[in-house]
Design a protein around this motif. Structure first.
Motif, mmCIF file in Angstrom:
data_model
loop_
_atom_site.group_PDB
_atom_site.id
_atom_site.type_symbol
_atom_site.label_atom_id
_atom_site.label_comp_id
_atom_site.label_asym_id
_atom_site.label_seq_id
_atom_site.Cartn_x
_atom_site.Cartn_y
_atom_site.Cartn_z
ATOM 1 N N ASN A 1 32.555 42.063 64.407
ATOM 2 C CA ASN A 1 31.381 42.403 65.215
ATOM 3 C C ASN A 1 30.524 43.474 64.551
ATOM 4 O O ASN A 1 29.976 44.358 65.208
ATOM 5 N N ARG A 2 30.418 43.401 63.208
ATOM 6 C CA ARG A 2 29.617 44.335 62.433
ATOM 7 C C ARG A 2 28.896 43.583 61.321
ATOM 8 O O ARG A 2 29.284 42.465 60.958
ATOM 9 N N ALA A 3 27.851 44.231 60.770
ATOM 10 C CA ALA A 3 27.067 43.602 59.715
ATOM 11 C C ALA A 3 27.886 43.496 58.432
ATOM 12 O O ALA A 3 28.723 44.354 58.130
ATOM 13 N N ALA A 4 27.630 42.446 57.664
ATOM 14 C CA ALA A 4 28.291 42.249 56.375
ATOM 15 C C ALA A 4 27.338 41.482 55.464
ATOM 16 O O ALA A 4 26.413 40.824 55.914
ATOM 17 N N GLY A 5 27.584 41.599 54.144
ATOM 18 C CA GLY A 5 26.765 40.877 53.184
ATOM 19 C C GLY A 5 25.729 41.758 52.528
ATOM 20 O O GLY A 5 25.912 42.974 52.387
ATOM 21 N N THR B 1 30.045 46.139 53.673
ATOM 22 C CA THR B 1 31.134 45.182 53.471
ATOM 23 C C THR B 1 30.599 43.938 52.778
ATOM 24 O O THR B 1 29.579 43.377 53.189
ATOM 25 N N LEU B 2 31.281 43.500 51.721
ATOM 26 C CA LEU B 2 30.927 42.298 50.956
ATOM 27 C C LEU B 2 29.446 42.285 50.578
ATOM 28 O O LEU B 2 28.711 41.336 50.879
ATOM 29 N N PRO B 3 28.963 43.317 49.889
ATOM 30 C CA PRO B 3 27.532 43.377 49.563
ATOM 31 C C PRO B 3 27.097 42.354 48.523
ATOM 32 O O PRO B 3 25.901 42.191 48.300
ATOM 33 N N GLY B 4 28.063 41.668 47.893
ATOM 34 C CA GLY B 4 27.682 40.687 46.884
ATOM 35 C C GLY B 4 27.173 39.383 47.447
ATOM 36 O O GLY B 4 26.737 38.501 46.701
ATOM 37 N N ALA B 5 27.214 39.191 48.759
ATOM 38 C CA ALA B 5 26.742 37.954 49.363
ATOM 39 C C ALA B 5 25.227 37.842 49.219
ATOM 40 O O ALA B 5 24.512 38.841 49.103
ATOM 41 N N LYS B 6 24.750 36.614 49.255
ATOM 42 C CA LYS B 6 23.322 36.372 49.113
ATOM 43 C C LYS B 6 22.548 36.830 50.338
ATOM 44 O O LYS B 6 21.427 37.317 50.239
ATOM 45 N N ARG B 7 23.166 36.682 51.506
ATOM 46 C CA ARG B 7 22.485 36.978 52.766
ATOM 47 C C ARG B 7 23.115 38.176 53.461
ATOM 48 O O ARG B 7 24.255 38.532 53.208
ATOM 49 N N LEU B 8 22.341 38.752 54.368
ATOM 50 C CA LEU B 8 22.853 39.767 55.284
ATOM 51 C C LEU B 8 23.242 39.059 56.573
ATOM 52 O O LEU B 8 22.432 38.328 57.168
ATOM 53 N N TYR B 9 24.481 39.266 57.031
ATOM 54 C CA TYR B 9 24.986 38.589 58.222
ATOM 55 C C TYR B 9 25.177 39.606 59.343
ATOM 56 O O TYR B 9 25.840 40.632 59.171
ATOM 57 N N LEU B 10 24.570 39.303 60.477
ATOM 58 C CA LEU B 10 24.619 40.179 61.646
ATOM 59 C C LEU B 10 25.176 39.399 62.830
ATOM 60 O O LEU B 10 24.787 38.247 63.053
ATOM 61 N N PRO B 11 26.071 40.006 63.609
ATOM 62 C CA PRO B 11 26.622 39.291 64.768
ATOM 63 C C PRO B 11 25.598 39.177 65.890
ATOM 64 O O PRO B 11 24.792 40.082 66.109
ATOM 65 N N LEU B 12 25.618 38.037 66.569
ATOM 66 C CA LEU B 12 24.831 37.848 67.783
ATOM 67 C C LEU B 12 25.716 38.244 68.955
ATOM 68 O O LEU B 12 26.718 37.584 69.240
ATOM 69 N N ARG B 13 25.348 39.325 69.637
ATOM 70 C CA ARG B 13 26.226 39.896 70.659
ATOM 71 C C ARG B 13 25.597 39.799 72.038
ATOM 72 O O ARG B 13 24.378 39.873 72.183
ATOM 73 N N THR B 14 26.462 39.643 73.038
ATOM 74 C CA THR B 14 26.078 39.803 74.436
ATOM 75 C C THR B 14 26.884 40.965 74.999
ATOM 76 O O THR B 14 27.620 41.635 74.272
ATOM 77 N N LEU C 1 15.016 39.671 69.407
ATOM 78 C CA LEU C 1 15.184 38.220 69.254
ATOM 79 C C LEU C 1 16.651 37.825 69.351
ATOM 80 O O LEU C 1 17.012 36.836 70.009
ATOM 81 N N ALA C 2 17.508 38.598 68.668
ATOM 82 C CA ALA C 2 18.936 38.256 68.659
ATOM 83 C C ALA C 2 19.551 38.397 70.050
ATOM 84 O O ALA C 2 20.393 37.580 70.446
ATOM 85 N N ASP C 3 19.139 39.416 70.809
ATOM 86 C CA ASP C 3 19.678 39.582 72.157
ATOM 87 C C ASP C 3 19.301 38.399 73.048
ATOM 88 O O ASP C 3 20.143 37.872 73.791
ATOM 89 N N GLN C 4 18.037 37.974 72.984
ATOM 90 C CA GLN C 4 17.623 36.828 73.790
ATOM 91 C C GLN C 4 18.359 35.563 73.362
ATOM 92 O O GLN C 4 18.806 34.778 74.205
ATOM 93 N N ALA C 5 18.497 35.373 72.055
ATOM 94 C CA ALA C 5 19.182 34.177 71.562
ATOM 95 C C ALA C 5 20.653 34.192 71.967
ATOM 96 O O ALA C 5 21.204 33.156 72.375
#
Length: 912
Positions: free
Chosen positions: A587-591, A596-609, A639-643
């Motif tokens: 439940n934390r950002a990575a990429g 964490t794992l900064p070598g990834a191409k994308r930044l990944y963020l959890p969609l939380r409720t 946007l992420a909260d609504q989604a």
């Protein structure tokens, strides 16, 4: 403007007033909160209830669990106790709080023990806290008990401390709704002593509890959690009180630390100092950035530095807040007063004193206007700035764009040409207004610095071409020199003000577009009914508003998989899959750009409720540097909260549908097994018994007895045959393969055939028939229609007492033939008038009524609806009994009516 600010500061908060009004309309909730079982929550609740009783308050017990404790049982005596509701669950009678009885009794105060309790399936609400919420909405006060390990947000912390995962939890919103929270505290030694004395659990259970859950270390940690959570709620109540009564604050009941950050390289140093200061004060803290119209002119390097500073604040446990504003110092103090901040941390001014005279100083303004808020001025360290995003090269400083300056030159040249034309008719000093217009146009279209360049250039051109001596930069007339000086000052001031207004307009337009886009996005999500539509709309909206590539991933079979993307992309590298999975699990950002794992191409963020993470969003672009500015981060959060809420809504609907299907399947399976075990076994047992008796004692039995036994074999075989036929018919109906064989028939003929077939079933009853001979013929399947009538007659014979009358009558009404079958039984309960047509549903009946399969009426409705008619159930109005009504539409192309003269009442013997 100052007057408006003072008015806003002395005006009560609308949100706080609304919350206060809502609390006035409902009952008051008081929670007796304990760190662990056995601290005396129930005891204290009962004692408080007795005090209210002594004051003349109407107090009742909704439910209290004494757990065999004598002192608790003694306190229960003297209260009015609402009888508990008995619920049959899997053959066992379980007791629950009777919510309807409490609402009907309507006391002033009700005592409800164990708020986190899970109700027995079949109750109105699955959880007891939902029962309490309904009681509160009726204006009834509630006293209740709760242990800290049952609070949802602390569930993971409690599990880590005690190594026991608590399954029964209540949402934190229940704590937030409480008007009063009373801590029931007991030292670990005293609680362990109570355990050893058997006052909490039985001796053998108590010993295991002491060895595991109730260790001194665990109890100390749980005590701290309970105290901290209560202090947090009390602090929120204090803040709401201050806002509702327009108290400017701060009230130093608890410490709050605010650090102001901007593009200054010392921001990271200030954030770290704020973290240390908050730790010393044991206070909450936040980092605040005020977004002004000047923020639109920040360079990419400044934006990256600001984003890193705010991200550092979040990593250190603070809250990053960005607010729009105009006067930075006034906005900081206004925010601090509204949120009861007691300490503000700011950096030491670095501007030269002469610039502070013109631009002002936020630090000096804070010190001057802070009032009771403490201001900490810190020198900071520009070298200790927030670490740049990993795996990325620093963004290059932007190159100078000369296009605005070329536009400015064009404006000034146009002003020169226009001034030359006007110089023939106007005084030379009036021509300065033409160049002032060029300066204003430059400020509106090109910005501040090009406008200042236009001011300098206009002053030079005006002097060179229009002031004596011409075509030189010398000025011979002192008045002209003064006029040129004033022109230059006015041009600088006007360009500055115009550029500021232009920035404010641009910022307002940007916020308006963002608000409109968010509104349309929320409206679009509200109208979507499938998960694919929600995911596609989310991916497209994030990509279009943030100008990024987007992928959305959801959990699937223990891992995480791409479900949508914009532009469409369903392939991820192994590093990206690992980063997305880590973001989902933790439940934390990575990429990209994360820790964490900064070598990834994308930044990944959890969609939380509010409950959990529902998915992961992946972002990337082709630019270097951080992906998101502070403004974009806020927009993405919205946007992420609504989604996330929309995705959770779709998933919850699917879960509810699956649960309904599973429950229905279980009900049908149970009913089918029960029906087969009874309705197959009973006739088979009768057949086997009669056949065995005939085989073994045929010669010894009288002729009459042998005939009765043979009749039993035949009747039970027919009953078994009907049951199997009903099962087959229901299978055809539910599979949709039922195809009626239509033909025109007279209803009276089908009724006669059904009565003849059911003569043994209705033999103990009188039968009356009132079917007019001129009744229109119906286009029906005679076999299906006869089966419907047979099942209805069988149902009437089951419930009507012997020697009672079963009446069949028919008539026409506006092109509809109506046929009714009425009996003189006890009738159908009002709540079951529609349920009697459900598969395998049986109305409760007396012991003398032979059991049915629960299929007959369901088959009747299925057959009638397959032939285009309707079947309904009701109770007779003239006497007790049920009436089933069949309505069939008369087809326009029908055969002539039959003209039999015999009409009126007949009896079964006439038909036989």
């Amino acid at each position: 403007m100052p007057d408006d600010s003072r008015t806003a500061e002395t005006r009560p908060s609308p949100d706080a007033l609304l919350e206060h009004a809502e609390r006035e309309e409902r009952g008051r909730l008081r929670i007796f909160l304990g760190a662990a079982p056995g601290v005396g929550k129930t005891y204290e609740m009962l004692m408080s209830g007795r005090a209210r009783l002594a004051d003349g308050i109407d107090v009742v017990i909704g439910i209290v669990e004494t757990h065999g404790r004598k002192e608790t049982q003694t306190l229960v005596e003297g209260y009015e106790v609402i009888p508990r509701l008995e619920i049959d669950y899997k053959g066992r009678i379980l007791e629950e709080m009777d919510l309807d009885a409490i609402l009907a009794r309507r006391p002033a105060l009700v005592l409800v023990d164990e708020l986190a309790h899970t109700n027995v399936p079949g109750s109105r609400h699955p959880k007891r806290y939902l029962d309490v919420q309904e009681i509160l909405t009726h204006g009834i006060d509630v006293y209740t008990t709760l242990n800290i390990q049952h609070v949802e947000s602390l569930n993971d912390v409690v599990a880590q401390i005690t190594r026991v995962r608590v399954r029964e939890t209540v949402p934190d919103s229940i704590i937030d709704q409480a008007d009063d929270i009373e801590i029931i505290d007991l030292t670990p030694d005293d609680l362990i002593k109570r355990l050893e004395e058997g006052k909490v659990y039985f001796p053998n259970t108590a010993q295991r509890a002491i060895e595991n859950y109730f260790s001194p270390g665990n109890l100390t940690a749980l005590r701290e959690l309970a105290l901290r959570r209560t202090a947090q709620r009390v602090d929120e109540q204090l803040l709401i009180h201050m806002q509702a009564h327009a108290i400017p604050g701060p009230w130093a009941a608890s410490e709050r630390v605010l650090v102001w950050v901007d593009k200054d390289p010392r921001g990271a140093s200030l954030v770290r100092y704020a973290r240390r200061q908050a730790e010393r004060l044991r206070a909450s803290w936040l980092a605040l950035y005020v977004e002004t119209p000047h923020s639109t002119g920040l360079s990419e390097q400044d934006r990256d530095r600001l984003a890193s500073t705010l991200r550092l604040a979040e990593q250190l446990g603070g809250v990053a807040v960005t607010i729009p504003g105009h006067d930075v110092a006034a906005d900081i103090l206004r925010y601090a007063a509204a949120n009861n901040v007691t300490h503000i941390i700011t950096g030491k001014p670095r501007k030269p004193r002469w610039r502070q005279w013109f631009d002002g100083s936020v630090t000096y303004d804070l010190i001057r206007d802070a009032g009771k808020i403490s201001i900490h001025v810190v020198s900071g360290d520009a070298q200790a700035q927030a670490p740049p995003s990993r795996g990325l090269t620093p963004a290059r400083p932007p190159r100078l764009d000369i296009r605005p300056y070329l536009i400015v030159v064009f404006y000034v040249v146009a002003g020169l040409l226009f001034g030359e034309l006007l110089s023939r008719v106007l005084d030379v000093r009036n021509i300065a207004l033409v160049f002032l217009m060029a300066v204003l146009a430059s400020a509106v279209t090109a910005g501040l610095w090009p406008a200042i360049f236009a001011s300098v250039l206009s002053a030079i051109v005006f002097n060179f071409f229009f002031l004596d001596p011409l075509y030189t930069l010398n000025i011979s007339d002192p008045e002209s020199a003064v006029a040129l000086g004033f022109f230059f000052c006015v041009a600088i001031i006007a360009s500055n003000l115009t550029a500021r207004v232009q920035r404010q307009v641009v910022a307002a337009q940007s916020r308006a577009r963002t608000t409109e886009d968010l509104y349309l996005f929320s409206k679009k999500l509200a109208g979507t009914g499938t998960l694919d539509d929600v995911l596609w709309a989310t991916a497209f909206q994030i990509a279009s508003m943030l100008k990024l590539r987007v992928v959305l991933l959801l959990p699937e079979n223990g891992t995480i998989a791409v479900k949508a993307g914009y532009p469409p992309d369903d392939t991820l590298a192994e590093a990206d899959i690992a980063a997305a999975l880590w973001a989902w699990e933790h439940n934390r950002a990575a990429g990209r750009g994360a820790d964490t794992l900064p070598g990834a191409k994308r930044l990944y963020l959890p969609l939380r409720t509010g409950r959990t993470a529902v998915g992961v969003v992946g972002l990337d672009n082709d630019k270097q540097g951080p992906l998101l500015t502070p403004e974009q981060q806020r927009l993405l959060d919205a946007l992420a909260d609504q989604a996330a809420v929309a995705i959770e809504r779709i998933q919850l609907v699917a879960d509810v549908d699956r649960a309904k299907l599973a429950a229905e399947a279980d009900r049908l399976r149970s009913a089918l097994l029960t029906s087969i075990s009874h309705d197959l076994k009973t006739p088979l047992a009768a057949i086997i018994g009669a056949a065995g008796t005939l085989r073994d004692f045929e010669d010894a039995l009288p002729e009459q007895d042998r005939a009765e036994l043979l009749s039993t074999v035949l009747d039970e075989s027919e009953r078994l045959n009907r049951f199997i036929a009903n099962l087959l018919d229901m299978t055809k109906i539910e599979s949709g393969t039922m195809e009626p064989n239509y033909a025109f028939h007279y209803v009276g003929d089908i009724v006669g055939s059904a009565l003849h077939r059911a003569r043994t079933i209705v033999g103990e009853h009188k039968t009356e028939i009132d079917i007019p001979s001129d009744l229109p013929m119906l286009r029906v399947d005679p076999v299906l229609f006869e089966q419907v009538l047979f099942n209805l007659l069988d149902n009437a014979a089951k419930y009507a007492p012997p020697a009672s009358t079963i009446r069949l009558q028919a008539w026409t009404d506006n092109g509809v033939v109506i046929l009714q079958i009425m009996d003189e039984g006890p009738g159908i309960p009002a709540a079951d008038l529609e349920r009697v047509f459900d598969t395998f549903y049986r109305v409760r009946k007396g012991d003398q009524v032979r059991a049915g399969t629960g299929l007959g009426l369901s088959i009747c409705r299925g057959f009638i609806e397959a032939m285009g008619g309707t079947l309904s159930a009701a109770n007779r109005t003239d006497r007790s009994g049920a009436v089933f009504t069949i309505r069939m539409q008369v087809m326009p192309a029908e055969l002539p009516n039959l003209g039999e003269p015999d009409a009126g009442d007949q009896n079964m013997d006439d038909l036989a």
